[in-house]
Design a protein around this motif. Structure first.
Motif, mmCIF file in Angstrom:
data_model
loop_
_atom_site.group_PDB
_atom_site.id
_atom_site.type_symbol
_atom_site.label_atom_id
_atom_site.label_comp_id
_atom_site.label_asym_id
_atom_site.label_seq_id
_atom_site.Cartn_x
_atom_site.Cartn_y
_atom_site.Cartn_z
ATOM 1 N N GLU A 7 0.803 -1.438 -0.023
ATOM 2 C CA GLU A 7 0.027 0.030 -0.124
ATOM 3 C C GLU A 7 0.911 1.238 0.048
ATOM 4 O O GLU A 7 0.617 2.102 -0.645
ATOM 5 C CB GLU A 7 -0.879 -0.097 1.160
ATOM 6 C CG GLU A 7 -2.059 -1.258 1.169
ATOM 7 C CD GLU A 7 -2.775 -1.237 2.387
ATOM 8 O OE1 GLU A 7 -2.334 -0.419 3.611
ATOM 9 O OE2 GLU A 7 -3.777 -1.955 2.590
ATOM 10 N N LEU A 8 1.788 1.304 0.709
ATOM 11 C CA LEU A 8 2.735 2.496 0.771
ATOM 12 C C LEU A 8 3.504 2.545 -0.401
ATOM 13 O O LEU A 8 3.628 3.714 -1.037
ATOM 14 C CB LEU A 8 3.903 2.168 1.994
ATOM 15 C CG LEU A 8 4.647 3.367 2.351
ATOM 16 C CD1 LEU A 8 3.768 4.650 2.701
ATOM 17 C CD2 LEU A 8 5.866 3.087 3.325
ATOM 18 N N ASP A 9 4.122 1.673 -1.006
ATOM 19 C CA ASP A 9 4.553 1.484 -2.274
ATOM 20 C C ASP A 9 3.537 2.338 -3.335
ATOM 21 O O ASP A 9 3.996 3.120 -4.410
ATOM 22 C CB ASP A 9 5.177 0.482 -2.942
ATOM 23 C CG ASP A 9 6.263 -0.209 -2.224
ATOM 24 O OD1 ASP A 9 7.047 0.525 -1.358
ATOM 25 O OD2 ASP A 9 6.802 -1.200 -2.090
ATOM 26 N N GLU A 10 2.381 1.650 -3.376
ATOM 27 C CA GLU A 10 1.326 2.343 -4.058
ATOM 28 C C GLU A 10 1.346 3.811 -4.148
ATOM 29 O O GLU A 10 1.159 4.592 -4.947
ATOM 30 C CB GLU A 10 -0.132 1.434 -4.143
ATOM 31 C CG GLU A 10 0.468 0.085 -4.840
ATOM 32 C CD GLU A 10 -1.125 -0.743 -4.432
ATOM 33 O OE1 GLU A 10 -1.863 -0.287 -3.821
ATOM 34 O OE2 GLU A 10 -0.819 -1.961 -4.832
ATOM 35 N N ARG A 11 1.103 4.235 -2.734
ATOM 36 C CA ARG A 11 0.885 5.700 -2.537
ATOM 37 C C ARG A 11 2.121 6.405 -2.763
ATOM 38 O O ARG A 11 1.821 7.642 -3.302
ATOM 39 C CB ARG A 11 0.655 5.987 -1.003
ATOM 40 C CG ARG A 11 -0.799 5.343 -0.391
ATOM 41 C CD ARG A 11 -1.332 5.618 0.806
ATOM 42 N NE ARG A 11 -0.343 6.189 1.819
ATOM 43 C CZ ARG A 11 -0.329 5.899 3.029
ATOM 44 N NH1 ARG A 11 -1.017 4.928 3.587
ATOM 45 N NH2 ARG A 11 0.643 6.505 3.681
ATOM 46 N N ILE A 12 3.319 6.044 -2.794
ATOM 47 C CA ILE A 12 4.571 6.645 -2.956
ATOM 48 C C ILE A 12 4.513 6.843 -4.633
ATOM 49 O O ILE A 12 4.864 8.061 -5.057
ATOM 50 C CB ILE A 12 5.883 5.926 -2.800
ATOM 51 C CG1 ILE A 12 5.911 6.166 -1.152
ATOM 52 C CG2 ILE A 12 7.081 6.581 -3.511
ATOM 53 C CD1 ILE A 12 7.085 5.255 -0.483
ATOM 54 N N ALA A 13 4.105 5.812 -5.480
ATOM 55 C CA ALA A 13 4.160 5.657 -6.750
ATOM 56 C C ALA A 13 3.173 6.675 -7.368
ATOM 57 O O ALA A 13 3.351 7.724 -8.135
ATOM 58 C CB ALA A 13 3.688 4.636 -7.327
ATOM 59 N N GLU A 14 1.950 7.023 -6.444
ATOM 60 C CA GLU A 14 1.019 8.017 -6.849
ATOM 61 C C GLU A 14 1.510 9.446 -6.427
ATOM 62 O O GLU A 14 1.422 10.495 -7.195
ATOM 63 C CB GLU A 14 -0.454 7.809 -6.258
ATOM 64 C CG GLU A 14 -1.525 8.710 -6.466
ATOM 65 C CD GLU A 14 -1.777 8.974 -7.931
ATOM 66 O OE1 GLU A 14 -2.227 9.874 -8.234
ATOM 67 O OE2 GLU A 14 -1.813 7.870 -8.412
#
Length: 147
Positions: free
Chosen positions: A98-105
């Motif tokens: 989830e954190l990786d996805e938020r960072i990418a966003e």
């Protein structure tokens, strides 16, 4: 006030003070079944075992690193055969994803904001105070297309 119960049992205010939270937080955690039900004095006051302090601190720390109360409750549940460590590992893997996805966003958003900034600066260099903002126009059209 003279204690009429064992020193190993604590009133809600004592638990809250030692755990660094409010009394309302303790009540809320109890309602959410994150804490074991407290015994009651004859006067109706909650009596908690001293190990509840560590549990409250754990809950607060887990929240501070991004776990929801539902996720924390799942860690406490003992209805399945998965070990505590396996549950934590699985939850950590999900949180990292989830954190990786938020960072990418956030990176995509940052690139877009830089692009918008560059557009504004080009327009201002070309037209100065009479510049028409291309970003306002682009955002307006984007909303129309999606709405």
């Amino acid at each position: 006030m003279k204690r009429r119960f064992p020193a190993s049992e604590l009133l809600i205010g004592e638990v809250a003070a030692r755990a660094g939270v409010s009394v309302d937080t303790i009540r809320y955690y109890e309602r959410r079944r994150l804490l074991p039900p407290a015994a009651r004095t004859t006067g109706g006051f909650r009596l908690f075992k001293s190990d509840v302090i560590a549990r409250v601190r754990f809950i607060k720390q887990a929240q501070s690193i991004g776990f929801s109360l539902e996720e924390i409750a799942a860690l406490f549940s003992s209805k399945d055969s998965i070990s505590e460590c396996q549950k934590m590992r699985d939850l950590l893997q999900v949180k990292i994803k989830e954190l990786d996805e938020r960072i990418a966003e956030l990176r995509r958003m940052r690139r877009l904001l830089h692009r918008y900034l560059d557009e504004c600066e080009r327009e201002l260099r070309r037209h100065g105070k009479v510049a028409e903002c291309p970003v306002v126009d682009e955002i307006s059209h984007t909303k129309e297309g999606k709405g």
